[in-house]
Motif scaffolding. Structure first.
Motif, PDB file in Angstrom:
ATOM      1  N   SER A 138      -1.068   0.346  -1.583  1.00  0.00           N
ATOM      2  CA  SER A 138      -2.303   0.959  -1.102  1.00  0.00           C
ATOM      3  C   SER A 138      -1.987   1.944   0.013  1.00  0.00           C
ATOM      4  O   SER A 138      -0.871   1.968   0.538  1.00  0.00           O
ATOM      5  CB  SER A 138      -3.259  -0.110  -0.578  1.00  0.00           C
ATOM      6  OG  SER A 138      -2.712  -0.680   0.604  1.00  0.00           O
ATOM      7  N   ARG A 139      -2.986   2.713   0.353  1.00  0.00           N
ATOM      8  CA  ARG A 139      -2.929   3.603   1.510  1.00  0.00           C
ATOM      9  C   ARG A 139      -4.225   3.465   2.284  1.00  0.00           C
ATOM     10  O   ARG A 139      -5.293   3.347   1.691  1.00  0.00           O
ATOM     11  CB  ARG A 139      -2.735   5.058   1.083  1.00  0.00           C
ATOM     12  CG  ARG A 139      -1.357   5.347   0.559  1.00  0.00           C
ATOM     13  CD  ARG A 139      -1.190   6.810   0.252  1.00  0.00           C
ATOM     14  NE  ARG A 139       0.179   7.080  -0.180  1.00  0.00           N
ATOM     15  CZ  ARG A 139       0.613   8.261  -0.559  1.00  0.00           C
ATOM     16  NH1 ARG A 139      -0.212   9.303  -0.573  1.00  0.00           N
ATOM     17  NH2 ARG A 139       1.860   8.423  -0.941  1.00  0.00           N
TER      18      ARG A 139
ATOM     19  N   TYR B 233      -1.510   8.074   7.478  1.00  0.00           N
ATOM     20  CA  TYR B 233      -1.904   6.974   6.606  1.00  0.00           C
ATOM     21  C   TYR B 233      -0.860   5.867   6.675  1.00  0.00           C
ATOM     22  O   TYR B 233       0.318   6.114   6.924  1.00  0.00           O
ATOM     23  CB  TYR B 233      -2.111   7.427   5.152  1.00  0.00           C
ATOM     24  CG  TYR B 233      -0.865   7.889   4.433  1.00  0.00           C
ATOM     25  CD1 TYR B 233      -0.091   6.998   3.688  1.00  0.00           C
ATOM     26  CD2 TYR B 233      -0.473   9.220   4.487  1.00  0.00           C
ATOM     27  CE1 TYR B 233       1.056   7.430   3.027  1.00  0.00           C
ATOM     28  CE2 TYR B 233       0.656   9.657   3.828  1.00  0.00           C
ATOM     29  CZ  TYR B 233       1.414   8.753   3.099  1.00  0.00           C
ATOM     30  OH  TYR B 233       2.540   9.185   2.448  1.00  0.00           O
ATOM     31  N   TRP B 234      -1.334   4.648   6.514  1.00  0.00           N
ATOM     32  CA  TRP B 234      -0.445   3.504   6.381  1.00  0.00           C
ATOM     33  C   TRP B 234      -0.286   3.239   4.899  1.00  0.00           C
ATOM     34  O   TRP B 234      -1.246   3.336   4.141  1.00  0.00           O
ATOM     35  CB  TRP B 234      -1.021   2.259   7.054  1.00  0.00           C
ATOM     36  CG  TRP B 234      -0.996   2.350   8.539  1.00  0.00           C
ATOM     37  CD1 TRP B 234       0.038   2.025   9.372  1.00  0.00           C
ATOM     38  CD2 TRP B 234      -2.049   2.794   9.392  1.00  0.00           C
ATOM     39  NE1 TRP B 234      -0.307   2.253  10.674  1.00  0.00           N
ATOM     40  CE2 TRP B 234      -1.589   2.726  10.716  1.00  0.00           C
ATOM     41  CE3 TRP B 234      -3.350   3.263   9.148  1.00  0.00           C
ATOM     42  CZ2 TRP B 234      -2.373   3.085  11.797  1.00  0.00           C
ATOM     43  CZ3 TRP B 234      -4.135   3.625  10.222  1.00  0.00           C
ATOM     44  CH2 TRP B 234      -3.648   3.541  11.531  1.00  0.00           C
ATOM     45  N   GLN B 235       0.914   2.887   4.493  1.00  0.00           N
ATOM     46  CA  GLN B 235       1.159   2.558   3.091  1.00  0.00           C
ATOM     47  C   GLN B 235       1.913   1.242   3.015  1.00  0.00           C
ATOM     48  O   GLN B 235       2.819   0.987   3.804  1.00  0.00           O
ATOM     49  CB  GLN B 235       1.959   3.659   2.398  1.00  0.00           C
ATOM     50  CG  GLN B 235       2.204   3.358   0.923  1.00  0.00           C
ATOM     51  CD  GLN B 235       2.742   4.551   0.167  1.00  0.00           C
ATOM     52  OE1 GLN B 235       2.238   5.660   0.307  1.00  0.00           O
ATOM     53  NE2 GLN B 235       3.765   4.324  -0.643  1.00  0.00           N
ATOM     54  N   GLY B 236       1.510   0.440   2.062  1.00  0.00           N
ATOM     55  CA  GLY B 236       2.187  -0.826   1.825  1.00  0.00           C
ATOM     56  C   GLY B 236       1.389  -1.638   0.816  1.00  0.00           C
ATOM     57  O   GLY B 236       0.339  -1.213   0.331  1.00  0.00           O
ATOM     58  N   ARG B 237       1.901  -2.820   0.539  1.00  0.00           N
ATOM     59  CA  ARG B 237       1.263  -3.689  -0.448  1.00  0.00           C
ATOM     60  C   ARG B 237       0.207  -4.548   0.233  1.00  0.00           C
ATOM     61  O   ARG B 237       0.398  -5.016   1.350  1.00  0.00           O
ATOM     62  CB  ARG B 237       2.317  -4.536  -1.138  1.00  0.00           C
ATOM     63  CG  ARG B 237       3.361  -3.650  -1.851  1.00  0.00           C
ATOM     64  CD  ARG B 237       4.236  -4.421  -2.780  1.00  0.00           C
ATOM     65  NE  ARG B 237       3.535  -4.787  -4.009  1.00  0.00           N
ATOM     66  CZ  ARG B 237       3.296  -3.968  -5.029  1.00  0.00           C
ATOM     67  NH1 ARG B 237       3.698  -2.720  -4.979  1.00  0.00           N
ATOM     68  NH2 ARG B 237       2.671  -4.385  -6.104  1.00  0.00           N
ATOM     69  N   ILE B 238      -0.917  -4.734  -0.472  1.00  0.00           N
ATOM     70  CA  ILE B 238      -2.014  -5.561   0.034  1.00  0.00           C
ATOM     71  C   ILE B 238      -2.509  -6.493  -1.070  1.00  0.00           C
ATOM     72  O   ILE B 238      -2.292  -6.247  -2.249  1.00  0.00           O
ATOM     73  CB  ILE B 238      -3.210  -4.714   0.531  1.00  0.00           C
ATOM     74  CG1 ILE B 238      -3.803  -3.891  -0.623  1.00  0.00           C
ATOM     75  CG2 ILE B 238      -2.823  -3.857   1.721  1.00  0.00           C
ATOM     76  CD1 ILE B 238      -5.168  -3.324  -0.338  1.00  0.00           C
ATOM     77  N   HIS B 239      -3.167  -7.535  -0.640  1.00  0.00           N
ATOM     78  CA  HIS B 239      -3.972  -8.362  -1.538  1.00  0.00           C
ATOM     79  C   HIS B 239      -5.426  -8.146  -1.136  1.00  0.00           C
ATOM     80  O   HIS B 239      -5.761  -8.268   0.049  1.00  0.00           O
ATOM     81  CB  HIS B 239      -3.646  -9.849  -1.379  1.00  0.00           C
ATOM     82  CG  HIS B 239      -2.402 -10.269  -2.073  1.00  0.00           C
ATOM     83  ND1 HIS B 239      -2.336 -10.443  -3.430  1.00  0.00           N
ATOM     84  CD2 HIS B 239      -1.168 -10.551  -1.590  1.00  0.00           C
ATOM     85  CE1 HIS B 239      -1.117 -10.832  -3.759  1.00  0.00           C
ATOM     86  NE2 HIS B 239      -0.386 -10.892  -2.660  1.00  0.00           N
TER      87      HIS B 239
END
Length: 150
Positions: A96-97, A111-117
Motif C-alpha cells: 500500500s501507499r 508517501y509511506w509504502q509497505g505492506r498492511i492488513h
C-alpha cells in the motif's frame, strides 16, 4: 518569517494496489477523513543514581518495535465496495501507499509504502442519510517514507 507551504486535508489518503495493473496504486473512492499513526513500543528501566541511590531514578527507554496504522472514514461509494471487501477478506498483507500530497507535488509530497492488513471494515447506514464506511489498517513490517517523483 516565510509562510509555510501546507497540504490540503484531502491529499492525505490510503492507496491500495490496482487489481489489474501490477505496481499501480489507486485511492478507493469515498473516504473523506484519514488518520495516520506511528507508535513505538519501548522497554523502560529505572536507572538509579550511583552516588546517591535515594534520589529518584531516571527512566531510560529502548525501542523494541515500531508500528504504523491508518484509519479512514467517509461515504460508502458503490465503486469501492469490492475493493474494501477484497482487502479485508485477504489473509495476505497488501502493498500500500499512504500519501501526503498529490503526484504533482514533487517538491513537497511524500508517501509511506509497505505492506498492511486491512484489519477493520465497518459499514453503517442511517435512515435519511448516505451509507458510511470506516476502515482501519495496520502495518505488516517496515513502512518506508518516499518522495513523490514525477
Amino acid at each position: 518569517m516565510a509562510k509555510p507551504r501546507t497540504f490540503s486535508g484531502s491529499v492525505v489518503a490510503l492507496y491500495l494496489p490496482d487489481p489489474v495493473t501490477t505496481g499501480l496504486f489507486l485511492k478507493p473512492c469515498g473516504l473523506t477523513q484519514h488518520t495516520v499513526s506511528f507508535t513505538k513500543n519501548m522497554n523502560e528501566i529505572d536507572v538509579p543514581d550511583c552516588d546517591d541511590p535515594d534520589l529518584p531514578a531516571w527512566i531510560e527507554r529502548e525501542v523494541q518495535s515500531l508500528d504504523f496504522s491508518v484509519t479512514g472514514s467517509g461515504v460508502l461509494a458503490a465503486e469501492a465496495v469490492d475493493t474494501w471487501w477484497d482487502a479485508f477478506n485477504s489473509t495476505e498483507s497488501l502493498m500500500s501507499r499512504i500519501y501526503i500530497g498529490r503526484i504533482a507535488d514533487v517538491d513537497i509530497g511524500r508517501y509511506w509504502q509497505g505492506r498492511i492488513h486491512l484489519n477493520s471494515l465497518e459499514i453503517t447506514g442511517n435512515r435519511g442519510e448516505r451509507a458510511q464506511v470506516s476502515v482501519g489498517a495496520a502495518s505488516d513490517g517496515e513502512m518506508t517514507l518516499n518522495n513523490i517523483t514525477a
